[in-house]
Scaffold this motif. Sequence first.
Motif, PDB file in Angstrom:
ATOM      1  N   LYS E  33       0.832  -1.207   0.000  1.00 16.31           N
ATOM      2  CA  LYS E  33       0.000   0.000   0.000  1.00 16.31           C
ATOM      3  C   LYS E  33       0.871   1.263   0.000  1.00 16.31           C
ATOM      4  O   LYS E  33       0.381   2.359  -0.297  1.00 16.31           O
ATOM      5  CB  LYS E  33      -0.917  -0.029   1.223  1.00 16.31           C
ATOM      6  CG  LYS E  33      -2.267   0.640   1.000  1.00 16.31           C
ATOM      7  CD  LYS E  33      -3.200   0.426   2.197  1.00 16.31           C
ATOM      8  CE  LYS E  33      -4.365   1.407   2.180  1.00 16.31           C
ATOM      9  NZ  LYS E  33      -5.207   1.299   3.389  1.00 16.31           N
ATOM     10  N   ASN E  36       0.820   3.294  -3.205  1.00 16.87           N
ATOM     11  CA  ASN E  36      -0.344   4.166  -3.482  1.00 16.87           C
ATOM     12  C   ASN E  36       0.104   5.482  -4.152  1.00 16.87           C
ATOM     13  O   ASN E  36       0.921   6.206  -3.592  1.00 16.87           O
ATOM     14  CB  ASN E  36      -1.026   4.410  -2.118  1.00 16.87           C
ATOM     15  CG  ASN E  36      -1.822   5.696  -2.025  1.00 16.87           C
ATOM     16  OD1 ASN E  36      -2.319   6.206  -3.024  1.00 16.87           O
ATOM     17  ND2 ASN E  36      -1.909   6.208  -0.812  1.00 16.87           N
ATOM     18  N   GLY E  39       0.531   8.821  -2.238  1.00 18.26           N
ATOM     19  CA  GLY E  39       1.492   8.916  -1.140  1.00 18.26           C
ATOM     20  C   GLY E  39       0.855   8.822   0.233  1.00 18.26           C
ATOM     21  O   GLY E  39      -0.366   8.799   0.383  1.00 18.26           O
ATOM     22  N   HIS E  40       1.727   8.729   1.226  1.00 19.12           N
ATOM     23  CA  HIS E  40       1.325   8.766   2.632  1.00 19.12           C
ATOM     24  C   HIS E  40       2.459   9.501   3.345  1.00 19.12           C
ATOM     25  O   HIS E  40       3.380   9.986   2.680  1.00 19.12           O
ATOM     26  CB  HIS E  40       1.121   7.353   3.176  1.00 19.12           C
ATOM     27  CG  HIS E  40       2.379   6.560   3.236  1.00 19.12           C
ATOM     28  ND1 HIS E  40       2.936   5.979   2.119  1.00 19.12           N
ATOM     29  CD2 HIS E  40       3.239   6.302   4.260  1.00 19.12           C
ATOM     30  CE1 HIS E  40       4.062   5.371   2.463  1.00 19.12           C
ATOM     31  NE2 HIS E  40       4.275   5.558   3.738  1.00 19.12           N
ATOM     32  N   GLY E  41       2.426   9.599   4.654  1.00 14.99           N
ATOM     33  CA  GLY E  41       3.467  10.407   5.288  1.00 14.99           C
ATOM     34  C   GLY E  41       3.814   9.974   6.679  1.00 14.99           C
ATOM     35  O   GLY E  41       3.243   9.022   7.231  1.00 14.99           O
TER      36      GLY E  41
ATOM     37  N   SER F  12      -0.261   5.762   9.457  1.00 12.94           N
ATOM     38  CA  SER F  12       0.432   6.850   8.770  1.00 12.94           C
ATOM     39  C   SER F  12      -0.356   7.220   7.529  1.00 12.94           C
ATOM     40  O   SER F  12      -0.846   6.326   6.829  1.00 12.94           O
ATOM     41  CB  SER F  12       1.848   6.416   8.368  1.00 12.94           C
ATOM     42  OG  SER F  12       2.602   6.116   9.522  1.00 12.94           O
ATOM     43  N   ALA F  13      -0.455   8.517   7.275  1.00  9.95           N
ATOM     44  CA  ALA F  13      -1.210   8.990   6.104  1.00  9.95           C
ATOM     45  C   ALA F  13      -0.663  10.356   5.704  1.00  9.95           C
ATOM     46  O   ALA F  13       0.189  10.931   6.389  1.00  9.95           O
ATOM     47  CB  ALA F  13      -2.698   9.074   6.423  1.00  9.95           C
ATOM     48  N   TYR F  79      -7.930   4.456   6.575  1.00  6.86           N
ATOM     49  CA  TYR F  79      -7.034   5.614   6.531  1.00  6.86           C
ATOM     50  C   TYR F  79      -5.542   5.274   6.382  1.00  6.86           C
ATOM     51  O   TYR F  79      -4.762   6.126   5.953  1.00  6.86           O
ATOM     52  CB  TYR F  79      -7.229   6.472   7.790  1.00  6.86           C
ATOM     53  CG  TYR F  79      -8.605   7.095   7.859  1.00  6.86           C
ATOM     54  CD1 TYR F  79      -9.061   7.923   6.821  1.00  6.86           C
ATOM     55  CD2 TYR F  79      -9.465   6.859   8.925  1.00  6.86           C
ATOM     56  CE1 TYR F  79     -10.328   8.483   6.843  1.00  6.86           C
ATOM     57  CE2 TYR F  79     -10.748   7.424   8.960  1.00  6.86           C
ATOM     58  CZ  TYR F  79     -11.163   8.228   7.918  1.00  6.86           C
ATOM     59  OH  TYR F  79     -12.415   8.785   7.935  1.00  6.86           O
ATOM     60  N   SER F  80      -5.153   4.058   6.739  1.00 15.01           N
ATOM     61  CA  SER F  80      -3.724   3.742   6.780  1.00 15.01           C
ATOM     62  C   SER F  80      -3.083   3.818   5.402  1.00 15.01           C
ATOM     63  O   SER F  80      -3.567   3.209   4.442  1.00 15.01           O
ATOM     64  CB  SER F  80      -3.542   2.332   7.356  1.00 15.01           C
ATOM     65  OG  SER F  80      -2.170   2.014   7.372  1.00 15.01           O
ATOM     66  N   LEU F  81      -1.994   4.559   5.296  1.00 11.35           N
ATOM     67  CA  LEU F  81      -1.194   4.669   4.073  1.00 11.35           C
ATOM     68  C   LEU F  81      -1.960   5.327   2.931  1.00 11.35           C
ATOM     69  O   LEU F  81      -1.644   5.136   1.759  1.00 11.35           O
ATOM     70  CB  LEU F  81      -0.626   3.299   3.664  1.00 11.35           C
ATOM     71  CG  LEU F  81       0.246   2.631   4.742  1.00 11.35           C
ATOM     72  CD1 LEU F  81       0.625   1.229   4.330  1.00 11.35           C
ATOM     73  CD2 LEU F  81       1.505   3.454   5.006  1.00 11.35           C
ATOM     74  N   GLU F  82      -2.953   6.137   3.281  1.00 14.91           N
ATOM     75  CA  GLU F  82      -3.727   6.870   2.282  1.00 14.91           C
ATOM     76  C   GLU F  82      -3.378   8.364   2.319  1.00 14.91           C
ATOM     77  O   GLU F  82      -2.833   8.865   3.299  1.00 14.91           O
ATOM     78  CB  GLU F  82      -5.239   6.726   2.566  1.00 14.91           C
ATOM     79  CG  GLU F  82      -5.763   5.323   2.437  1.00 14.91           C
ATOM     80  CD  GLU F  82      -5.855   4.834   0.981  1.00 14.91           C
ATOM     81  OE1 GLU F  82      -5.629   5.624   0.052  1.00 14.91           O
ATOM     82  OE2 GLU F  82      -6.144   3.630   0.809  1.00 14.91           O
TER      83      GLU F  82
END
Lengths: 139, 139, 139, 139, 139, 139
Positions: E33, E36, E39-41, F12-13, F79-82
């Motif tokens: 994932k 994606n 991105g994520h942060g 994380s997102a 929500y994770s990694l989005e």
Amino acid sequence: MKAYLTRAYLFSASHRLHSDEFSAEKNAEVYGKCNNPHGHGHNYRVEVTVGGQVDATLGMVCDLAELDTFVNNEIIERYSLENLNTLPEFKEVVPTTENLSIEIFNRLRSGFKPAEVTKIRIEETAMNSFEYSAGAELR
Amino acid sequence: MKAYLTRAYLFSASHRLHSDEFSAEKNAEVYGKCNNPHGHGHNYRVEVTVGGQVDATLGMVCDLAELDTFVNNEIIERYSLENLNTLPEFKEVVPTTENLSIEIFNRLRSGFKPAEVTKIRIEETAMNSFEYSAGAELR
Amino acid sequence: MKAYLTRAYLFSASHRLHSDEFSAEKNAEVYGKCNNPHGHGHNYRVEVTVGGQVDATLGMVCDLAELDTFVNNEIIERYSLENLNTLPEFKEVVPTTENLSIEIFNRLRSGFKPAEVTKIRIEETAMNSFEYSAGAELR
Amino acid sequence: MKAYLTRAYLFSASHRLHSDEFSAEKNAEVYGKCNNPHGHGHNYRVEVTVGGQVDATLGMVCDLAELDTFVNNEIIERYSLENLNTLPEFKEVVPTTENLSIEIFNRLRSGFKPAEVTKIRIEETAMNSFEYSAGAELR
Amino acid sequence: MKAYLTRAYLFSASHRLHSDEFSAEKNAEVYGKCNNPHGHGHNYRVEVTVGGQVDATLGMVCDLAELDTFVNNEIIERYSLENLNTLPEFKEVVPTTENLSIEIFNRLRSGFKPAEVTKIRIEETAMNSFEYSAGAELR
Amino acid sequence: MKAYLTRAYLFSASHRLHSDEFSAEKNAEVYGKCNNPHGHGHNYRVEVTVGGQVDATLGMVCDLAELDTFVNNEIIERYSLENLNTLPEFKEVVPTTENLSIEIFNRLRSGFKPAEVTKIRIEETAMNSFEYSAGAELR
């Protein structure tokens, strides 16, 4: 040059500090209340360090998902919510966190192949931690 | 192979950064507001690392109660709730946390006999820490 | 319904616990080693809570940059790297962290206009914290 | 207005989640691996909150040394390094951390006289905590 | 003997793990994932270690204000609140935290002159961290 | 009296702070670098509090495994990694952590039946957190 990745895993377990080679009096003296026959417990935080060249395409020391799968199957499943004294590796070895570190280090170092496991650090409480490492003396 | 045990101890103290070898202007320049004559303070977290073979019967690097007694008597009693500048070891040495680390390392390494004190790490704030170690350069 | 934003600020300072209304013996008895005339210190972590409706367009309780500017100018500049006993507000008030909490709460609550300051929490050490809040008794 | 002081205390203990009112199958179903007959354990961090007017001369909600002595004698001595299931208060009550919170709250609230004990919060792991409070529903 | 000072810096940024050398399927397989496209942060905590002799007059490894200025100008300004993939150094290098550690280490080690930068450690999450160091293999 | 259980979940997102109702200049002014079109990100720690009577037989406010399953399925998977801006609930609502708290609170409060969800607290960084609660104003 090598980079090092450290990943933390959490589990809770109980133990009793007791050596069959000591008399009851000696056990009480050296382990104090930790020799209580009903045991006590901890939240263990195990930090696993792996080291290696960073793969130029992948950008990683090793695949984190592979490491998680291996550690969860071999270590967390084995120790989580257990009384350490009931496990075969602690039948004749006192389950101090020094010995738990060595046991976990040996299981991971010999079994995990994608990268070299170089160090295990276990936090036993907010005030105590233990380290066991590969190679020469570090400090 | 050796294992390493790290134990944390907490104390609060104050200090003023000031060198008698510098002029007032130079002190203000190099230490900034830390040169304030009334001092300021910190919660120090001192992490003491001892290393050695894990005793085959006892399962420990050293008796934790012995280490606690020694560190509490020699270090915590000495520094807790004090102004570091008033102590003899900081009469001619600026009580920076670098120098406090060296002072604590030397007191523990020479005085504690059950195991080798290999490293001192002091957290001065949530953002600053200092290390001083035995043997060859580590990093 | 209201939402609450809590923002943390860090500073280090020193203080001496001493009341002019007590005899030297009484001061020593009630404050112990904290009555040491040279003082000691702490890393204070001040958590400021502001509450209010979330603005429908902005999506915030208040502008974080405004809060930071106000707290840094009014609180952190004032207390950072100081001996609290030398400040006018602690000339006749003992600079315990209870009193520091009340002082900071009053300064922020009366001075910061973009949102309501509802609570101050100060961590004095890893083991001690203090809270002071607006409105009815909370706990 | 009242101020609130929160002080943290640490101890390690073990427990087994098991209800005599449930069958073996039901115990296994509701408690999972926590029903393991040998138990497991935790590092408990107990946060005790006391509230009251800040004494105008002393500057404190209550004397911290008195609180420490009381909590250490009544709570930490009782639970530290024990298996909770072996204690009389958990003979017929499952030693979940909910029930441990209520037990500690009641012991401190009824026994500690210098200030009102208003809340107990226990961290069972880095991911779980429990609160029990005086007075009206808080949240 | 040398002492080591470690200073922590915080910033938040986003990234997408994707290698142009892999097919879409391979990217999805190796990065999951994290591949994606939006991105994520993370909140990155960068710990910079500098080592050296403690200056006998100053009592420090190096002037902390100089280190802060350099790191803030060269690292925090560059990465804070950015998408790492948009920066030139990550046009052809995947912005994993291994590669971010190497990039930050090289920038600081070659540019900061008052003391030797010996190690970078980055916490990517509460459970993951990465280290990159000068000199021989450390562990 | 009710007890309260708080359980923490990590993900994380990334997000971009931008309101379609503001001009480009106004967006830059109110959100600063957080308005960067490529976004930035955080490690979010979501603390979910549920409250209720402690079941006399079970000893719990609710079954932790049920809570974990519900939160993981409804919140963490979502929500994770989005990138939060790509999700339907943030098409017309700015994905600030205030708004994320309200969104998560509403999803859990309406959907989780075994106990009352009374509060959501989200740590966005080590220095910022947000709370949203049921019932009357709390502070």
